[in-house]
Design a protein around this motif. Structure first.
Motif, short mmCIF file in Angstrom:
data_model
loop_
_atom_site.label_atom_id
_atom_site.label_comp_id
_atom_site.label_asym_id
_atom_site.label_seq_id
_atom_site.Cartn_x
_atom_site.Cartn_y
_atom_site.Cartn_z
N PHE A 52 6.17 5.31 9.89
CA PHE A 52 6.79 4.68 11.06
C PHE A 52 5.77 4.66 12.18
O PHE A 52 5.13 5.67 12.46
N SER A 53 5.62 3.54 12.82
CA SER A 53 4.68 3.46 13.94
C SER A 53 5.18 2.46 14.96
O SER A 53 5.73 1.41 14.60
N ASN A 54 5.02 2.80 16.22
CA ASN A 54 5.41 1.85 17.27
C ASN A 54 4.51 0.62 17.25
O ASN A 54 4.95 -0.47 17.60
N GLN A 55 3.25 0.83 16.88
CA GLN A 55 2.29 -0.28 16.94
C GLN A 55 2.38 -1.17 15.71
O GLN A 55 2.44 -2.38 15.82
N THR A 56 2.36 -0.54 14.54
CA THR A 56 2.27 -1.37 13.34
C THR A 56 3.60 -1.53 12.62
O THR A 56 3.68 -2.26 11.65
N GLY A 57 4.62 -0.84 13.08
CA GLY A 57 5.94 -1.03 12.45
C GLY A 57 6.18 -0.08 11.29
O GLY A 57 5.60 0.99 11.22
N ILE A 58 7.04 -0.50 10.38
CA ILE A 58 7.45 0.36 9.29
C ILE A 58 6.75 -0.06 8.00
O ILE A 58 6.66 -1.25 7.70
N GLY A 59 6.27 0.94 7.29
CA GLY A 59 5.66 0.65 5.99
C GLY A 59 6.31 1.52 4.94
O GLY A 59 6.83 2.59 5.24
N SER A 60 6.34 1.06 3.71
CA SER A 60 6.88 1.91 2.66
C SER A 60 6.31 1.54 1.31
O SER A 60 5.97 0.38 1.05
N ILE A 61 6.19 2.58 0.49
CA ILE A 61 5.78 2.38 -0.90
C ILE A 61 6.83 3.08 -1.75
O ILE A 61 7.12 4.25 -1.54
N THR A 62 7.43 2.35 -2.65
CA THR A 62 8.49 2.90 -3.50
C THR A 62 8.08 2.79 -4.95
O THR A 62 7.72 1.70 -5.40
N THR A 63 8.11 3.92 -5.64
CA THR A 63 7.82 3.87 -7.07
C THR A 63 9.08 4.24 -7.83
O THR A 63 9.63 5.33 -7.65
N ILE A 64 9.56 3.31 -8.61
CA ILE A 64 10.79 3.52 -9.38
C ILE A 64 10.39 3.83 -10.81
O ILE A 64 9.74 3.02 -11.48
N ASN A 65 10.73 5.04 -11.24
CA ASN A 65 10.30 5.48 -12.56
C ASN A 65 11.39 5.39 -13.61
O ASN A 65 11.16 5.68 -14.77
N GLU A 66 12.57 5.00 -13.17
CA GLU A 66 13.69 4.89 -14.10
C GLU A 66 14.56 3.74 -13.61
O GLU A 66 14.87 3.68 -12.41
N GLU A 67 14.94 2.85 -14.50
CA GLU A 67 15.73 1.70 -14.07
C GLU A 67 17.05 2.14 -13.41
O GLU A 67 17.69 3.08 -13.86
N ILE A 68 17.41 1.46 -12.33
CA ILE A 68 18.65 1.77 -11.62
C ILE A 68 19.64 0.64 -11.88
O ILE A 68 19.44 -0.49 -11.43
N ALA A 69 20.73 0.97 -12.60
CA ALA A 69 21.65 -0.09 -13.04
C ALA A 69 22.40 -0.72 -11.87
O ALA A 69 22.50 -1.94 -11.76
N SER A 70 22.93 0.12 -10.97
CA SER A 70 23.79 -0.43 -9.94
C SER A 70 23.41 0.08 -8.55
O SER A 70 24.04 1.00 -8.02
N PRO A 71 22.34 -0.48 -7.97
CA PRO A 71 21.90 -0.02 -6.66
C PRO A 71 22.78 -0.56 -5.52
O PRO A 71 23.18 -1.73 -5.55
N VAL A 72 23.08 0.32 -4.58
CA VAL A 72 23.93 -0.06 -3.44
C VAL A 72 23.18 0.27 -2.15
O VAL A 72 22.63 1.36 -2.02
N CYS A 97 22.29 -6.57 -5.18
CA CYS A 97 22.18 -7.98 -5.63
C CYS A 97 23.04 -8.91 -4.78
O CYS A 97 22.87 -10.12 -4.84
N ASP A 98 23.94 -8.38 -3.96
CA ASP A 98 24.74 -9.25 -3.08
C ASP A 98 24.14 -9.35 -1.68
O ASP A 98 24.61 -10.12 -0.85
N THR A 123 12.41 -6.39 -4.32
CA THR A 123 13.32 -7.37 -4.88
C THR A 123 14.74 -6.98 -4.48
O THR A 123 14.99 -5.83 -4.13
N MET A 124 15.62 -7.93 -4.49
CA MET A 124 17.03 -7.64 -4.23
C MET A 124 17.80 -8.00 -5.47
O MET A 124 18.64 -8.88 -5.47
N SER A 125 17.45 -7.35 -6.59
CA SER A 125 18.11 -7.70 -7.83
C SER A 125 18.70 -6.46 -8.49
O SER A 125 18.35 -5.34 -8.16
N CYS A 126 19.63 -6.67 -9.39
CA CYS A 126 20.20 -5.59 -10.16
C CYS A 126 20.01 -5.94 -11.62
O CYS A 126 20.22 -7.07 -11.98
N PRO A 127 19.66 -5.02 -12.51
CA PRO A 127 19.26 -3.67 -12.12
C PRO A 127 17.90 -3.67 -11.43
O PRO A 127 17.18 -4.65 -11.51
N LEU A 128 17.60 -2.55 -10.77
CA LEU A 128 16.29 -2.39 -10.16
C LEU A 128 15.36 -1.91 -11.26
O LEU A 128 15.62 -0.88 -11.88
#
Ligand SMILES: *[C@@H]1O[C@H](CO)[C@@H](O)[C@H](O)[C@H]1NC(C)=O
Ligand SMILES: *[C@@H]1O[C@H](CO)[C@@H](O)[C@H](O)[C@H]1NC(C)=O
Ligand SMILES: *[C@@H]1O[C@H](CO)[C@@H](O)[C@H](O)[C@H]1NC(C)=O
Ligand SMILES: *[C@@H]1O[C@H](CO)[C@@H](O)[C@H](O)[C@H]1NC(C)=O
Ligand SMILES: *[C@@H]1O[C@H](CO)[C@@H](O)[C@H](O)[C@H]1NC(C)=O
Length: 193
Positions: A52-72, A97-98, A123-128
């Protein structure tokens, strides 16, 4: 007396319409100042690193190691000042996904969604599906009307959100949660861009 009042009102209306209001809209930009942020993840299944930074904004790196069937996705935006009761601006829980449809149907949110998708490979898809997703320097455009709506002198806002996995019987397991407290400030455009 009557005449004087109506003349005054007309002059003010005229000034607003022709001068001040236009100048104000053209010259005001709204910037987010983050005063406190934290986040969690569900390692080793779902590994997140957010910055989080006031100057450069928000950054994130997400590593998904297992498929998520129904993300909310859940998000709660609250605004409050020192003494007043807090005001809920947005509170929603939506299947990932909605989410695109929801964002597309709220005109104020659409630019924010477009910019998240443009500045990341989330992505905004299911499953993740398994993989690494990254987002750099996500900032809300200082001219986004959402910010002018959130702007209130002496008020601050809180954003509490997260991604959850829907389990049987409606239970929710957090994959990653985030919390941000901050305020929206008004400055002339270009001063901080
Ligand atoms: C993040 O901050 C909020 C507000 O202070 C707090 O309720 C929450 O427990 C914190 N979460 C973590 C993981 O520190
Ligand atoms: C997150 O990334 C930052 C910058 O790359 C790094 O310094 C930090 O150690 C990382 N934190 C975690 C919990 O992975
Ligand atoms: C943003 O700026 C405020 C005030 O200038 C400071 O207190 C805060 O720690 C900064 N936040 C971040 C995430 O850099
Ligand atoms: C947000 O919505 C959830 C679920 O509908 C509800 O349980 C919660 O109390 C709401 N929170 C606020 C602050 O409105
Ligand atoms: C997303 O971008 C990151 C960083 O550029 C890259 O390492 C990763 O492989 C990309 N992921 C997908 C699913 O395209």
């Amino acid at each position: 007396m009557r005449f004087a009042w109506s003349t005054l009102v007309s002059i003010i209306a005229w000034m607003l319409l022709t001068g001040r209001l236009v100048i104000e809209c053209k010259e005001s930009c709204f910037y987010v100042i983050l005063t406190y942020c934290n986040w969690t993840d569900d390692r080793p299944r779902f590994v997140v690193n957010m910055t989080f930074s006031n100057q450069t904004g928000i950054g994130s790196i997400t590593t998904i190691n297992e498929e998520i069937a129904s993300p909310v996705s859940r998000i709660l935006i609250v605004q409050r000042s020192g003494k007043e009761k807090s005001r809920t601006i947005y509170n929603a829980s939506t299947r990932l996904c909605d989410l695109q449809n929801v964002f597309n149907s709220v005109p104020l949110f659409k630019p924010a969604k477009d910019s998240v998708l443009k500045q990341s490979n989330y992505t905004m898809s299911c499953p993740l599906t398994k993989g690494t997703y990254a987002m750099n320097n996500m900032r809300i455009n200082p001219k986004n009307p959402l910010l002018s709506l959130l702007y209130q002198p002496k008020h601050y806002f809180m954003v509490k959100g997260g991604l959850y996995e829907e389990l049987p019987r409606g239970r929710m397991r957090p994959l990653s949660t985030y919390f941000m407290r901050g305020k929206v400030i008004k400055r002339s455009c270009g001063a901080n861009e």
